[in-house]
Design a protein around this motif. Sequence first.
Motif, PDB file in Angstrom:
ATOM      1  N   GLY A 143     -55.098 -33.730  -9.051  1.00 39.69           N
ATOM      2  CA  GLY A 143     -55.348 -34.261  -8.425  1.00 39.69           C
ATOM      3  C   GLY A 143     -55.566 -36.113  -8.569  1.00 39.69           C
ATOM      4  N   LEU A 144     -55.149 -36.775  -9.064  1.00 42.34           N
ATOM      5  CA  LEU A 144     -55.114 -38.002  -9.652  1.00 42.34           C
ATOM      6  C   LEU A 144     -56.379 -38.428 -10.330  1.00 42.34           C
ATOM      7  CD1 LEU A 144     -53.252 -40.935  -9.036  1.00 42.34           C
ATOM      8  CD2 LEU A 144     -54.699 -40.933  -7.408  1.00 42.34           C
ATOM      9  N   ASP A 145     -56.222 -37.274 -11.025  1.00 49.31           N
ATOM     10  CA  ASP A 145     -57.609 -37.909 -12.019  1.00 49.31           C
ATOM     11  C   ASP A 145     -58.064 -38.913 -12.246  1.00 49.31           C
ATOM     12  OD1 ASP A 145     -55.484 -36.926 -12.939  1.00 49.31           O
ATOM     13  OD2 ASP A 145     -56.186 -37.751 -14.530  1.00 49.31           O
ATOM     14  N   ASN A 146     -58.755 -39.535 -11.741  1.00 46.78           N
ATOM     15  CA  ASN A 146     -59.912 -39.937 -12.999  1.00 46.78           C
ATOM     16  C   ASN A 146     -59.203 -40.737 -14.331  1.00 46.78           C
ATOM     17  OD1 ASN A 146     -60.557 -42.937 -13.382  1.00 46.78           O
ATOM     18  ND2 ASN A 146     -62.091 -42.863 -11.703  1.00 46.78           N
ATOM     19  N   PRO A 147     -59.075 -41.750 -14.949  1.00 48.07           N
ATOM     20  CA  PRO A 147     -59.027 -42.017 -16.415  1.00 48.07           C
ATOM     21  C   PRO A 147     -60.651 -42.352 -16.846  1.00 48.07           C
ATOM     22  CG  PRO A 147     -57.002 -43.192 -15.804  1.00 48.07           C
ATOM     23  CD  PRO A 147     -58.210 -42.735 -14.339  1.00 48.07           C
ATOM     24  N   ASP A 148     -61.113 -42.725 -15.915  1.00 48.76           N
ATOM     25  CA  ASP A 148     -62.780 -43.336 -16.541  1.00 48.76           C
ATOM     26  C   ASP A 148     -63.654 -42.230 -15.872  1.00 48.76           C
ATOM     27  OD1 ASP A 148     -61.177 -45.660 -16.252  1.00 48.76           O
ATOM     28  OD2 ASP A 148     -61.902 -46.546 -14.562  1.00 48.76           O
TER      29      ASP A 148
ATOM     30  N   SER B 165     -48.392 -40.860 -11.477  1.00 46.78           N
ATOM     31  CA  SER B 165     -47.697 -40.685 -11.673  1.00 46.78           C
ATOM     32  C   SER B 165     -47.183 -39.617  -9.762  1.00 46.78           C
ATOM     33  CB  SER B 165     -46.850 -39.376 -12.351  1.00 46.78           C
ATOM     34  OG  SER B 165     -47.293 -37.672 -11.958  1.00 46.78           O
ATOM     35  N   ARG B 166     -46.035 -39.356  -9.033  1.00 47.29           N
ATOM     36  CA  ARG B 166     -45.785 -38.439  -7.889  1.00 47.29           C
ATOM     37  C   ARG B 166     -46.109 -37.336  -8.077  1.00 47.29           C
ATOM     38  NH1 ARG B 166     -39.839 -40.167  -6.416  1.00 47.29           N
ATOM     39  NH2 ARG B 166     -39.171 -40.334  -8.715  1.00 47.29           N
ATOM     40  N   TRP B 167     -46.361 -36.814  -9.908  1.00 50.27           N
ATOM     41  CA  TRP B 167     -47.358 -35.657  -9.495  1.00 50.27           C
ATOM     42  C   TRP B 167     -48.397 -35.485  -9.000  1.00 50.27           C
ATOM     43  CZ3 TRP B 167     -43.714 -31.944  -8.712  1.00 50.27           C
ATOM     44  CH2 TRP B 167     -42.683 -31.392  -9.530  1.00 50.27           C
ATOM     45  N   TYR B 168     -48.789 -36.540  -8.347  1.00 46.90           N
ATOM     46  CA  TYR B 168     -50.535 -36.876  -8.255  1.00 46.90           C
ATOM     47  C   TYR B 168     -51.380 -36.484  -9.498  1.00 46.90           C
ATOM     48  CZ  TYR B 168     -54.704 -37.327  -4.412  1.00 46.90           C
ATOM     49  OH  TYR B 168     -55.342 -37.295  -4.315  1.00 46.90           O
ATOM     50  N   VAL B 169     -50.855 -36.950 -10.660  1.00 41.54           N
ATOM     51  CA  VAL B 169     -52.048 -37.118 -11.387  1.00 41.54           C
ATOM     52  C   VAL B 169     -51.925 -38.248 -12.273  1.00 41.54           C
ATOM     53  CG1 VAL B 169     -51.427 -34.699 -12.269  1.00 41.54           C
ATOM     54  CG2 VAL B 169     -50.078 -36.261 -13.477  1.00 41.54           C
ATOM     55  N   SER B 170     -53.122 -38.975 -12.829  1.00 39.49           N
ATOM     56  CA  SER B 170     -52.683 -39.803 -13.763  1.00 39.49           C
ATOM     57  C   SER B 170     -51.616 -40.167 -14.675  1.00 39.49           C
ATOM     58  CB  SER B 170     -54.135 -40.429 -14.424  1.00 39.49           C
ATOM     59  OG  SER B 170     -54.325 -39.407 -15.557  1.00 39.49           O
ATOM     60  N   LEU B 171     -51.202 -42.266 -15.159  1.00 40.09           N
ATOM     61  CA  LEU B 171     -50.423 -41.675 -15.701  1.00 40.09           C
ATOM     62  C   LEU B 171     -50.784 -41.915 -17.408  1.00 40.09           C
ATOM     63  CD1 LEU B 171     -48.077 -44.452 -14.634  1.00 40.09           C
ATOM     64  CD2 LEU B 171     -47.558 -42.118 -14.468  1.00 40.09           C
ATOM     65  N   ASP B 172     -50.535 -41.904 -18.314  1.00 43.08           N
ATOM     66  CA  ASP B 172     -51.314 -41.989 -19.805  1.00 43.08           C
ATOM     67  C   ASP B 172     -51.754 -42.769 -19.841  1.00 43.08           C
ATOM     68  OD1 ASP B 172     -51.439 -41.584 -22.795  1.00 43.08           O
ATOM     69  OD2 ASP B 172     -49.287 -41.577 -23.758  1.00 43.08           O
TER      70      ASP B 172
ATOM     71  N   HIS C  99     -51.474 -45.934 -23.009  1.00 41.72           N
ATOM     72  CA  HIS C  99     -50.888 -47.358 -22.656  1.00 41.72           C
ATOM     73  C   HIS C  99     -51.900 -47.797 -21.794  1.00 41.72           C
ATOM     74  CE1 HIS C  99     -46.561 -46.044 -23.062  1.00 41.72           C
ATOM     75  NE2 HIS C  99     -46.951 -45.049 -23.606  1.00 41.72           N
ATOM     76  N   GLN C 100     -51.642 -49.139 -20.895  1.00 44.16           N
ATOM     77  CA  GLN C 100     -52.590 -49.409 -20.343  1.00 44.16           C
ATOM     78  C   GLN C 100     -52.499 -49.033 -18.927  1.00 44.16           C
ATOM     79  OE1 GLN C 100     -55.482 -52.752 -20.937  1.00 44.16           O
ATOM     80  NE2 GLN C 100     -53.987 -53.741 -19.133  1.00 44.16           N
ATOM     81  N   THR C 101     -52.372 -48.036 -18.307  1.00 44.76           N
ATOM     82  CA  THR C 101     -52.042 -47.498 -16.894  1.00 44.76           C
ATOM     83  C   THR C 101     -53.553 -47.384 -15.982  1.00 44.76           C
ATOM     84  OG1 THR C 101     -52.358 -45.516 -17.216  1.00 44.76           O
ATOM     85  CG2 THR C 101     -50.065 -46.368 -17.793  1.00 44.76           C
ATOM     86  N   SER C 102     -54.363 -48.050 -16.691  1.00 41.48           N
ATOM     87  CA  SER C 102     -55.765 -48.239 -15.622  1.00 41.48           C
ATOM     88  C   SER C 102     -56.679 -48.991 -16.437  1.00 41.48           C
ATOM     89  CB  SER C 102     -56.688 -47.039 -15.298  1.00 41.48           C
ATOM     90  OG  SER C 102     -57.221 -46.430 -17.011  1.00 41.48           O
ATOM     91  N   LEU C 103     -57.827 -49.595 -15.301  1.00 38.75           N
ATOM     92  CA  LEU C 103     -58.726 -51.063 -15.776  1.00 38.75           C
ATOM     93  C   LEU C 103     -59.907 -50.219 -14.950  1.00 38.75           C
ATOM     94  CD1 LEU C 103     -56.818 -53.418 -16.407  1.00 38.75           C
ATOM     95  CD2 LEU C 103     -57.528 -52.936 -17.981  1.00 38.75           C
ATOM     96  N   SER C 104     -61.112 -50.689 -15.425  1.00 37.66           N
ATOM     97  CA  SER C 104     -62.154 -50.758 -14.892  1.00 37.66           C
ATOM     98  C   SER C 104     -62.393 -52.016 -15.172  1.00 37.66           C
ATOM     99  CB  SER C 104     -63.094 -49.501 -15.672  1.00 37.66           C
ATOM    100  OG  SER C 104     -63.607 -50.598 -17.001  1.00 37.66           O
ATOM    101  N   THR C 105     -63.523 -52.704 -14.509  1.00 39.83           N
ATOM    102  CA  THR C 105     -63.921 -54.084 -14.132  1.00 39.83           C
ATOM    103  C   THR C 105     -64.313 -54.439 -15.638  1.00 39.83           C
ATOM    104  OG1 THR C 105     -64.385 -53.977 -12.103  1.00 39.83           O
ATOM    105  CG2 THR C 105     -65.439 -55.521 -13.259  1.00 39.83           C
ATOM    106  N   ALA C 106     -64.714 -53.402 -16.114  1.00 42.10           N
ATOM    107  CA  ALA C 106     -66.109 -53.996 -17.233  1.00 42.10           C
ATOM    108  C   ALA C 106     -64.380 -54.562 -18.229  1.00 42.10           C
ATOM    109  CB  ALA C 106     -66.422 -52.776 -18.154  1.00 42.10           C
ATOM    110  N   GLN C 107     -63.381 -53.257 -18.700  1.00 44.33           N
ATOM    111  CA  GLN C 107     -62.061 -53.558 -19.516  1.00 44.33           C
ATOM    112  C   GLN C 107     -61.076 -54.780 -18.720  1.00 44.33           C
ATOM    113  OE1 GLN C 107     -60.779 -49.650 -18.009  1.00 44.33           O
ATOM    114  NE2 GLN C 107     -61.652 -49.028 -20.340  1.00 44.33           N
ATOM    115  N   ALA C 108     -61.415 -54.919 -17.792  1.00 44.78           N
ATOM    116  CA  ALA C 108     -60.173 -55.781 -17.182  1.00 44.78           C
ATOM    117  C   ALA C 108     -60.723 -57.720 -16.828  1.00 44.78           C
ATOM    118  CB  ALA C 108     -60.402 -55.773 -14.910  1.00 44.78           C
ATOM    119  N   HIS C 109     -59.888 -58.341 -16.694  1.00 43.13           N
ATOM    120  CA  HIS C 109     -60.121 -60.047 -17.045  1.00 43.13           C
ATOM    121  C   HIS C 109     -60.281 -60.843 -15.776  1.00 43.13           C
ATOM    122  CE1 HIS C 109     -59.046 -63.966 -17.597  1.00 43.13           C
ATOM    123  NE2 HIS C 109     -58.889 -63.881 -16.519  1.00 43.13           N
TER     124      HIS C 109
END
Length: 398
Positions: A77-82, A284-291, A295-305
């Motif tokens: 279900g495109l799980d949220n890494p956060d 990914s096209r399996w509708y799940v988060s990438l690793d 790997h940096q495949t996600s960023l929250s505002t606290a993590q992003a520039h």
Amino acid sequence: MTDVRIQESRGVAQLTEAIAEAERIVRSAPHVDDARDLAEGLDYLAGLVKVALGSAWAGDPEDPYFARPSTPWTKMGLDNPDTLYFAAQITGDAEYVVTGTRGTCADLVFQVLGGSHAGSTAPASHLAFDDRDFPVSPDGGFELRFGPPRDDAGPGYFTLAPDSSRLLVRQTFSDWAGEQAGTLRVQRADRIGAPARPLTLETVESRYARAGRTLVGYARTFLEFVELFYLDQPVNTMYAPKSTPGGLTSQFSSAGHYDLRADEALVVTVPASGMPYQGMQLGSRWYVSLDYANHQTSLSTAQAHVDPDGKIRFVISHRDPGLANWLETTGHARGYLQIRWQRVDRPLTEADGPTTEVVPFASLPERLPFHDGQRVTPQQWSRRIADRQAAVADRMLS
């Protein structure tokens, strides 16, 4: 007297048949083009099997407990890494007590679902709220009750629909290292202090059968979901923020899908909202988060520039641009894009949402207005990945 040792287990047979059916669904998915696609699909299937079995064995609404449906090894279900996800099985005709501590995560959300993924449609959302809607003591403790309608229901009591079947809780983190998870416990009110019921052969058989039905439902539902909410969007674009499908009224989202060549980059520009939680991820096209650990495949505002103009410019590309907001495709030429805003205090509009532009990879220094301010060295990048690995490992122990 019948020897139970030689009786065929119909429940086990149903699960075996379901695994074979789910494998056929995976192998026939339209996006399976090569061996890597199939390998990821079969890995995805293994996660679904684990979740279906875990759900069935944690699925006694008389003696419920919170299970973890989505982890780095059981994604769907495109799980949220956060987010840490917790789920318990309930019924609409009983009262349940949920106690816990708030923790310091950016958002704590409760949702009640009706039906199941084993049916022909996704579960219906009957109720969704966050911790602004119930009392929390100064030390962070809380007690909630869910049950049938009551005339004397006070703060912290939430009425269940008759077909309520699942209680889902999300703890969402913006700062992976700095924010701490809370605690959760669920009990059926009239079973507190009572011993568990003896295990029977019929109970185990029904659990195997239920796991099979749930597994096939998962495999079908999530592949259909992307057709409705992602692939209808023009490629390399994202729609304006809207209330997230599924009844999460305090969450808005923007989504789309990408398709990039090796010499291209997709620049996604979005204002830093100032909401307690805002985050972007690739899937990914399996509708799940990438690793997201290695790997940096996600960023929250606290993590992003955040650039001096108050905007975040994510760079999605197959090659390393040496920038803090690079989101790695990990070799996936195509995939999904998602931005979430949680704990919102107003409706979000198009002005709050992202704009997208595909640019030549080599032109990034000229196309990004604050390019040099985003630059990171290989050593800094390695440190970022090490911090992600540590934070994910620590969070899995929560």
